[in-house]
Design a protein around this motif. Structure first.
Motif, PDB file in Angstrom:
ATOM      1  N   ASP A  35      30.022  44.295  38.277  1.00 55.50           N
ATOM      2  CA  ASP A  35      31.081  43.552  38.957  1.00 55.50           C
ATOM      3  C   ASP A  35      31.458  42.324  38.135  1.00 55.50           C
ATOM      4  O   ASP A  35      32.642  41.997  37.980  1.00 55.50           O
ATOM      5  CB  ASP A  35      30.634  43.157  40.364  1.00 55.50           C
ATOM      6  N   GLN A  37      31.259  42.008  34.938  1.00 53.41           N
ATOM      7  CA  GLN A  37      32.034  42.475  33.778  1.00 53.41           C
ATOM      8  C   GLN A  37      33.492  42.720  34.172  1.00 53.41           C
ATOM      9  O   GLN A  37      34.400  42.398  33.413  1.00 53.41           O
ATOM     10  CB  GLN A  37      31.409  43.739  33.193  1.00 53.41           C
ATOM     11  N   ARG A  38      33.726  43.279  35.347  1.00 55.73           N
ATOM     12  CA  ARG A  38      35.114  43.484  35.807  1.00 55.73           C
ATOM     13  C   ARG A  38      35.851  42.147  35.916  1.00 55.73           C
ATOM     14  O   ARG A  38      37.036  42.052  35.604  1.00 55.73           O
ATOM     15  CB  ARG A  38      35.153  44.182  37.168  1.00 55.73           C
ATOM     16  N   GLN A  39      35.133  41.110  36.363  1.00 54.20           N
ATOM     17  CA  GLN A  39      35.755  39.787  36.469  1.00 54.20           C
ATOM     18  C   GLN A  39      36.066  39.213  35.088  1.00 54.20           C
ATOM     19  O   GLN A  39      37.097  38.552  34.893  1.00 54.20           O
ATOM     20  CB  GLN A  39      34.863  38.822  37.262  1.00 54.20           C
ATOM     21  N   GLU A  41      36.858  41.026  32.532  1.00 53.54           N
ATOM     22  CA  GLU A  41      38.059  41.758  32.108  1.00 53.54           C
ATOM     23  C   GLU A  41      39.318  41.124  32.693  1.00 53.54           C
ATOM     24  O   GLU A  41      40.332  40.963  31.996  1.00 53.54           O
ATOM     25  CB  GLU A  41      37.943  43.227  32.498  1.00 53.54           C
ATOM     26  N   ALA A  42      39.255  40.740  33.969  1.00 54.63           N
ATOM     27  CA  ALA A  42      40.403  40.082  34.602  1.00 54.63           C
ATOM     28  C   ALA A  42      40.661  38.728  33.945  1.00 54.63           C
ATOM     29  O   ALA A  42      41.813  38.351  33.712  1.00 54.63           O
ATOM     30  CB  ALA A  42      40.155  39.922  36.100  1.00 54.63           C
ATOM     31  N   PRO A 110      39.746  47.921  28.464  1.00 59.35           N
ATOM     32  CA  PRO A 110      38.388  47.408  28.495  1.00 59.35           C
ATOM     33  C   PRO A 110      37.324  48.337  27.910  1.00 59.35           C
ATOM     34  O   PRO A 110      36.169  48.025  27.959  1.00 59.35           O
ATOM     35  CB  PRO A 110      38.129  47.166  29.993  1.00 59.35           C
TER      36      PRO A 110
END
Length: 111
Positions: A35, A37-39, A41-42, A110
């Motif tokens: 999670d 890592q997703r942030q 990316e954003a 990503p």
């Protein structure tokens, strides 16, 4: 007095239960890191769009200080926490830089 077989059996069961709990915690940590890592990316997408660099040193310092303080509150060695988060933050900055370079090349992916 109990035989050593009973003691060994109880110790083995105790260790098995402990290991299962550690495995559960490891799985939860992987979920949280995914999670995070997703942030990242954003954040890379936003930073690319607004022209900010991946590394913003005051933010890095803030994150590391907050983690060390939280570690002390939770009776976790703050040096361990700072070391782990330093590695995590440095990886994250490198990841953001790679994503931002792809974005500037016209392909934000990503992977």
């Amino acid at each position: 007095m109990s035989g050593t077989g009973e003691i060994d059996g109880a110790a083995n069961a105790e260790m098995a239960a402990l290991r299962a709990r550690i495995d559960t915690l490891d799985a939860a940590l992987v979920e949280l890191l995914a999670d995070r890592q997703r942030q990242i990316e954003a954040a890379a997408e936003i930073k690319s769009r607004i022209g900010w660099p991946a590394r913003i040193q005051p933010r890095v310092d803030e994150v590391l200080a907050r983690v060390a303080a939280r570690a002390r509150e939770k009776n976790l060695d703050p040096d361990l926490a700072r070391s782990l988060w330093t590695a995590l933050v440095e990886w994250s900055i490198g990841y953001e830089e790679r994503l931002m370079k792809k974005s500037s090349d016209g392909k934000m992916d990503p992977a």
